[in-house]
Design a protein around this motif. Structure first.
Motif, short mmCIF file in Angstrom:
data_model
loop_
_atom_site.label_atom_id
_atom_site.label_comp_id
_atom_site.label_asym_id
_atom_site.label_seq_id
_atom_site.Cartn_x
_atom_site.Cartn_y
_atom_site.Cartn_z
N TYR A 28 -1.63 20.62 27.62
CA TYR A 28 -0.52 20.89 28.84
C TYR A 28 -0.88 21.16 29.85
O TYR A 28 -0.82 20.89 31.10
CB TYR A 28 0.68 21.58 28.24
N LYS A 29 -1.94 22.21 29.85
CA LYS A 29 -2.53 22.88 31.14
C LYS A 29 -3.56 21.87 31.80
O LYS A 29 -3.54 22.26 32.86
CB LYS A 29 -3.62 24.26 30.61
N ILE A 30 -4.06 20.94 31.05
CA ILE A 30 -4.94 20.12 31.78
C ILE A 30 -4.51 18.63 31.99
O ILE A 30 -5.08 17.75 32.49
CB ILE A 30 -6.50 19.77 30.92
N TYR A 31 -3.03 18.61 31.71
CA TYR A 31 -2.35 17.20 31.71
C TYR A 31 -2.31 16.95 33.13
O TYR A 31 -2.18 17.58 33.92
CB TYR A 31 -0.87 17.37 31.27
N PRO A 32 -2.63 15.57 33.32
CA PRO A 32 -2.53 14.35 32.43
C PRO A 32 -3.91 14.05 31.94
O PRO A 32 -4.16 12.91 31.52
CB PRO A 32 -2.21 13.38 33.41
N ASN A 33 -4.95 14.96 32.24
CA ASN A 33 -6.32 14.55 31.75
C ASN A 33 -6.38 14.59 30.03
O ASN A 33 -5.69 15.29 29.41
CB ASN A 33 -7.29 15.47 32.21
N ALA A 34 -7.35 14.03 29.62
CA ALA A 34 -7.55 13.99 28.44
C ALA A 34 -8.73 14.91 27.81
O ALA A 34 -9.69 15.17 28.54
CB ALA A 34 -7.69 12.55 27.75
N SER A 35 -8.88 15.07 26.71
CA SER A 35 -10.19 16.15 26.03
C SER A 35 -10.36 15.56 24.74
O SER A 35 -9.65 14.93 24.16
CB SER A 35 -9.75 17.47 25.94
N TYR A 36 -11.77 15.83 24.32
CA TYR A 36 -12.00 15.56 23.09
C TYR A 36 -11.99 16.91 22.24
O TYR A 36 -12.01 18.14 22.81
CB TYR A 36 -13.67 14.83 23.15
N PRO A 37 -12.30 16.71 21.02
CA PRO A 37 -12.08 17.86 19.87
C PRO A 37 -13.03 18.96 20.22
O PRO A 37 -12.65 20.06 20.21
CB PRO A 37 -12.37 17.29 18.74
N ALA A 38 -14.31 18.73 20.45
CA ALA A 38 -15.36 19.89 20.58
C ALA A 38 -15.22 20.59 22.05
O ALA A 38 -15.05 21.96 22.08
CB ALA A 38 -16.84 19.39 20.86
N GLU A 39 -14.48 19.87 23.25
CA GLU A 39 -14.11 20.53 24.24
C GLU A 39 -12.76 21.28 23.97
O GLU A 39 -12.64 22.51 24.63
CB GLU A 39 -13.85 19.63 25.30
N ILE A 40 -11.87 20.99 23.31
CA ILE A 40 -10.67 21.59 23.01
C ILE A 40 -11.08 23.01 22.24
O ILE A 40 -10.53 23.91 22.79
CB ILE A 40 -9.50 20.79 22.24
N GLY A 41 -11.79 22.77 21.31
CA GLY A 41 -12.22 23.81 20.67
C GLY A 41 -12.96 24.99 21.42
O GLY A 41 -12.83 26.08 21.14
N ARG A 42 -13.70 24.43 22.26
CA ARG A 42 -14.59 25.71 23.42
C ARG A 42 -13.47 26.40 24.09
O ARG A 42 -13.64 27.37 24.38
CB ARG A 42 -15.38 24.75 24.08
N ASN A 43 -12.60 25.41 24.55
CA ASN A 43 -11.69 26.12 25.56
C ASN A 43 -10.46 26.83 24.82
O ASN A 43 -9.91 27.65 25.57
CB ASN A 43 -10.98 25.05 26.13
N THR A 44 -10.26 26.76 23.57
CA THR A 44 -9.35 27.52 22.73
C THR A 44 -10.13 28.59 21.89
O THR A 44 -8.93 29.54 21.33
CB THR A 44 -8.23 26.51 21.95
N GLY A 45 -11.05 28.46 21.41
CA GLY A 45 -11.69 29.45 20.74
C GLY A 45 -11.39 29.09 19.14
O GLY A 45 -11.73 29.66 18.17
N ILE A 46 -11.06 27.69 18.92
CA ILE A 46 -10.72 27.30 17.60
C ILE A 46 -11.78 26.32 17.14
O ILE A 46 -12.40 25.43 17.85
CB ILE A 46 -9.37 26.31 17.67
#
Length: 101
Positions: A28-46
């Motif tokens: 939601y924060k980066i909408y309307p951009n898309a992201s890939y799982p590793a980047e999502i993980g890096r930015n969320t700590g998951i």
């Protein structure tokens, strides 16, 4: 399925999983951009494996029926042999209605 019932199912799935909730909030924060799982993980700590589980389900830990893709909250975009994920219009409206409450 009515819109209210779908909305309630999505909210229940988000409440039951911190991983799914954090993925949705990041997208939601980066909408309307898309992201890939590793980047999502890096930015969320998951861990990226858990990100994939939240997005599309994985084994017994992440039920595929409650995954963000299955519920229509996130959409999958394939570009040049890479898979990206973006918050769908439904996902965006769910988050915005939560924030209004």
């Amino acid at each position: 399925m009515s819109d209210n019932l779908l909305f309630e199912e999505i909210l229940r799935a988000l409440r039951r999983s911190r991983v799914r909730t954090e993925i949705v909030m990041y997208l939601y924060k980066i909408y309307p951009n898309a992201s890939y799982p590793a980047e999502i993980g890096r930015n969320t700590g998951i861990d990226p494996t858990n990100v994939i589980g939240g997005l599309r389900g994985m084994g017994s830990r992440f039920d595929a029926a409650n995954s963000l893709l299955t519920q229509g909250v996130v959409e999958k975009i394939e570009r040049e042999k890479a898979t990206y994920y973006r918050l769908s219009e439904l996902g965006k409206s769910v988050i915005e209605s939560i924030q209004k409450s």
